[in-house]
Write a protein that holds these residues in place. Structure first.
Motif, short mmCIF file in Angstrom:
data_model
loop_
_atom_site.label_atom_id
_atom_site.label_comp_id
_atom_site.label_asym_id
_atom_site.label_seq_id
_atom_site.Cartn_x
_atom_site.Cartn_y
_atom_site.Cartn_z
N LEU A 131 0.83 -1.19 0.00
CA LEU A 131 0.00 0.00 0.00
C LEU A 131 0.87 1.25 0.00
N PHE A 132 0.55 2.16 -0.90
CA PHE A 132 1.32 3.38 -0.99
C PHE A 132 0.47 4.48 -1.60
N GLU A 133 0.67 5.73 -1.16
CA GLU A 133 -0.07 6.87 -1.66
C GLU A 133 0.88 7.86 -2.32
N ASP A 134 0.33 8.61 -3.29
CA ASP A 134 1.11 9.64 -3.97
C ASP A 134 1.45 10.75 -2.98
N ILE A 135 2.73 11.08 -2.85
CA ILE A 135 3.16 12.13 -1.93
C ILE A 135 3.48 13.42 -2.69
N GLY A 136 2.95 13.53 -3.91
CA GLY A 136 3.19 14.73 -4.70
C GLY A 136 4.40 14.62 -5.59
N PHE A 137 4.61 13.42 -6.17
CA PHE A 137 5.80 13.20 -6.99
C PHE A 137 5.88 14.16 -8.18
N GLN A 138 4.71 14.56 -8.71
CA GLN A 138 4.72 15.41 -9.90
C GLN A 138 5.37 16.76 -9.63
N TRP A 184 14.80 15.27 -3.73
CA TRP A 184 13.43 14.91 -3.33
C TRP A 184 13.23 15.13 -1.84
N ARG A 185 14.20 14.72 -1.05
CA ARG A 185 14.06 14.89 0.40
C ARG A 185 14.05 16.38 0.77
N LEU A 240 10.76 21.56 1.96
CA LEU A 240 10.25 22.85 1.51
C LEU A 240 8.72 22.86 1.48
N ASP A 241 8.12 21.71 1.11
CA ASP A 241 6.66 21.63 1.00
C ASP A 241 5.98 21.51 2.35
N ALA A 242 6.55 20.69 3.24
CA ALA A 242 5.85 20.34 4.49
C ALA A 242 6.59 20.73 5.75
N ASN A 262 9.01 19.31 7.00
CA ASN A 262 9.53 18.10 7.64
C ASN A 262 9.88 17.11 6.53
N PHE A 263 10.48 15.99 6.92
CA PHE A 263 10.90 14.98 5.95
C PHE A 263 10.01 13.75 5.99
N GLU A 264 8.87 13.83 6.68
CA GLU A 264 8.11 12.63 6.98
C GLU A 264 7.61 11.90 5.73
N ASN A 265 7.07 12.63 4.76
CA ASN A 265 6.50 11.97 3.58
C ASN A 265 7.57 11.20 2.80
#
Length: 676
Positions: free
Chosen positions: A403-410, A467-468, A473-475, A477-480
């Motif tokens: 199971l995995f969700e898109d973390i905003g790869f685009q 990516w990290r 920059l987005d959140a 934190n580095f959690e996603n």
């Protein structure tokens, strides 16, 4: 009515009169009195039809009274019953409901709240958490465009969420807190907070921090101790005074056995203490045999190496060692291997991997020797062009290996990889596809492969550190990103084969937390199956009581909420109806009710809420004063409002009926007199 409309009506009057006179007087051979009657009927019917065509509109004013709203929000947490205020709340509500003057003045709405807001008064006073701030936020949304003074019945004790004494500044209505509970400060010692990690490692010692507090004006002496079963593992004498009213203790305990170990922390109560529940806390630690050891092999220095190490070790249950291919010796010490941009120096490493059947993660980039990599393995082949390209990731929502969700790869920066076509020679699951210059392709970018019991992941680009950094920059934190990379590591570090049914649960839960167990059910092709009918059977090991509950589909998993379970040890079995598939596990629920830790109402915060919202606070025995204030407060008056409606004549259906009636009378009269 507009001047143009009036002129048209006058014109319709004249035209109707002319038509009637022309037909019954000008054209008539003999003028009789009955012709005057016929002309009148014709005039009325033609005039009515023309007026309908003109369709004049009229303004209609309606008047009505609008009462202000009165919100009654009641704290439904167990601390109300613990403070013996549940009967007072019931009497207060009955008094409000029976007051006719309030009913005439306000539209009264009743709500209860604990973890969330409920638009009813099904008061049980058994909720385990309180979030007053969330309740006020929800009420603010409901009544943001109206006048709605709020009566807040609460002891003011909040267990989680934003501090409501400050968040109430944004609440647009006046709040009248009604304070429940004893406001007199009494002698009390308690365990204010206990901090401990959920996991520890075998043969290590794990740290514990305990904060103890005291309310009173005398010098007192007591003892703090930690026990496991009948064994006392730690003890310390504690001295409190009016000035020295808190104590912080830091100590460690040994982790000698694998599994979930339960402990009991106790601050021995004073002889004159009323509330002794807050002197005890139960906690648990899961002892793990060892960390997941990961080896990263690289022949170059690159920022990706540091990013990967930080990401892997963000989970304290994992450790990562970086080594050159020439220094790799015993792979049995590691659960998986990360191969970073391999070249011909990695030949010995690949030979060991084939011999030991180890799982590994290959990361290729601009400095990867694809001539060597194409030769040393047969699962995939890269076209040799000696050129590089920037690849943007595109998430595959149908990925089903885990199971995995898109973390905003685009939105992530592109990675650098070898230019050319990649040919996959085995079955694979693509997690990311390549996008090149805004052109979406079906070429793999990140894939997982499982062949003959060996799992491999392949990433065709370097620059993971970007990516990290983008995730931060987005959140902030580095959690996603760490969760994304951690799931790949977890998949590769596990030697378990695919199962059509997987369950996810914790080893233990605290009594005040949400107890949720989820399950993943797949088809025979290992695609998530939303048609499954899953149920879970829970057995209490102490009482042998069994209950069976259906599991509910939620996003990409099946879930059940077991928050109503009492403290104890449990076994569970998740099964699929009409399928011979099941999974079992166990967990413990530790005894802890945060609502019982409170001894007094938090008067200070409730007073602050009243001040912030231009309201006024009251005690539970001041209901008459509260009602009188609400009835005399000039801010809340019944307002008479008018509503202007524009009504078109064509909407008046009776006029059409009158026209038909006039024409019918005229026709029958002429028929009767032989004029037809």
């Amino acid at each position: 009515m507009q001047t143009e409309t009036i002129l048209l009506i006058i014109a319709a009057f004249i035209i109707s009169l002319i038509i009637a006179l022309y037909q019954y007087f000008y054209k008539a051979k003999k003028r009789q009195k009955k012709h005057l009657f016929f002309a009148f009927l014709r005039f009325l019917s033609v005039f009515a039809l023309l007026v309908l065509l003109i369709n004049p509109s009229f303004k209609k004013n309606t008047y009505y009274e609008e009462k202000p709203n009165l919100i009654i929000a009641v704290d439904n947490s167990s601390s109300i019953r613990h403070l013996k205020q549940d009967q007072n709340v019931s009497q207060f509500i009955n008094r409000i409901q029976q007051d006719n003057n309030l009913k005439d003045r306000y539209n009264i709405s009743y709500y209860s709240f604990a973890e969330g807001l409920t638009d009813s008064l099904n008061l049980s006073f058994n909720q385990r958490q309180t979030n007053i701030s969330k309740a006020l936020e929800d009420l603010d949304q409901v009544y943001k465009n109206s006048t709605a003074p709020t009566i807040l019945l609460s002891d003011g004790n909040q267990t989680y969420g934003k501090d409501y004494q400050f968040s109430s500044n944004s609440y647009k209505q006046a709040v009248f807190p009604v304070i429940l509970g004893d406001t007199i400060q009494v002698v009390d010692t308690k365990i204010e907070q206990l901090n401990v990690n959920r996991y520890a490692y075998l043969k290590n010692r794990f740290p514990i921090e305990v904060i103890l507090t005291y309310s009173g004006d005398q010098n007192v002496r007591t003892r703090f101790e930690v026990t496991s079963g009948n064994a006392v593992l730690y003890t310390k004498e504690i001295v409190f005074s009016e000035e020295q009213n808190s104590s912080v203790i830091n100590f460690t305990l040994p982790a000698n056995n694998v599994g979930v170990l339960q402990y009991r922390a106790r601050l021995v109560p004073l002889s004159n203490e009323k509330n002794k529940v807050n002197n005890t806390k139960t906690f648990a630690v899961e002892v793990i045999d060892q960390k997941t050891n990961i080896l990263l092999v690289s022949d170059i220095i690159h920022p990706d190496l540091g990013a990967i190490k930080k990401s892997v070790e963000s989970n304290e249950r994992r450790s990562l060692v970086i080594a050159k291919p020439s220094n790799v010796k015993d792979l049995d010490e590691y659960q998986m291997i990360i191969i970073y941009q391999p070249n011909s120096r990695f030949r010995g490493l690949y030979e060991q991997l084939n011999t030991l059947q180890k799982n590994y993660f290959t990361i290729a980039g601009a400095k990867t020797d694809w001539v060597f990599l194409n030769r040393v393995q047969k699962k995939y082949t890269q076209e040799i062009t000696r050129q590089t390209e920037y690849y943007i990731p595109r998430f595959n929502p149908n990925y089903n290996a885990f199971l995995f969700e898109d973390i905003g790869f685009q939105n992530y920066p592109p990675l650098i990889g070898a230019f050319g076509e990649v040919r996959m020679n085995v079955n694979y699951d693509p997690l990311l596809y390549r996008t090149i210059s805004n052109i979406e392709t079906e070429e793999p970018f990140l894939v997982t492969i499982e062949q003959e019991g060996v799992r491999e992941a392949l990433l065709l680009g370097e620059g993971l550190w970007r990516w990290r950094a983008q995730n931060y920059l987005d959140a902030k934190n580095f959690e996603n990103f760490d969760d994304f990379f951690g799931k790949i590591i977890q998949y590769l570090a596990s030697s378990k084969r695919k199962s059509r049914l997987n369950t996810v649960s914790e080893s233990f839960y605290y009594g005040n937390s949400n107890i949720k167990i989820s399950a993943e059910y797949f088809t025979k092709n290992y695609e998530f199956d939303r048609r499954g009918n899953l149920r879970i059977s829970i057995r209490n090991k102490n009482t042998e009581a069994i209950q069976t509950i259906p599991m509910i589909l939620k996003n990409n998993s099946y879930e059940v909420d077991l928050s109503n379970l009492t403290p104890g040890d449990y076994d569970y079995t998740v099964s699929v109806i009409d399928e011979n598939i099941s999974k079992s596990g166990s967990f413990s629920v530790l005894e802890y009710d945060v609502e019982q830790q409170f001894l007094n109402a938090d008067v200070t915060k409730l007073k602050r809420v009243a001040t912030n919202t231009n309201g006024k606070y009251y005690y539970i025995n001041q209901i008459d004063s509260l009602i009188n204030n609400l009835l005399t407060d000039q801010r809340y008056q019944v307002i008479q409002k008018s509503k202007e409606n524009v009504v078109s004549l064509i909407d008046w259906k009776y006029l059409l009926g009158i026209v038909i009636l006039l024409l019918a009378i005229e026709w029958f009269a002429r028929k009767y007199n032989g004029l037809i």
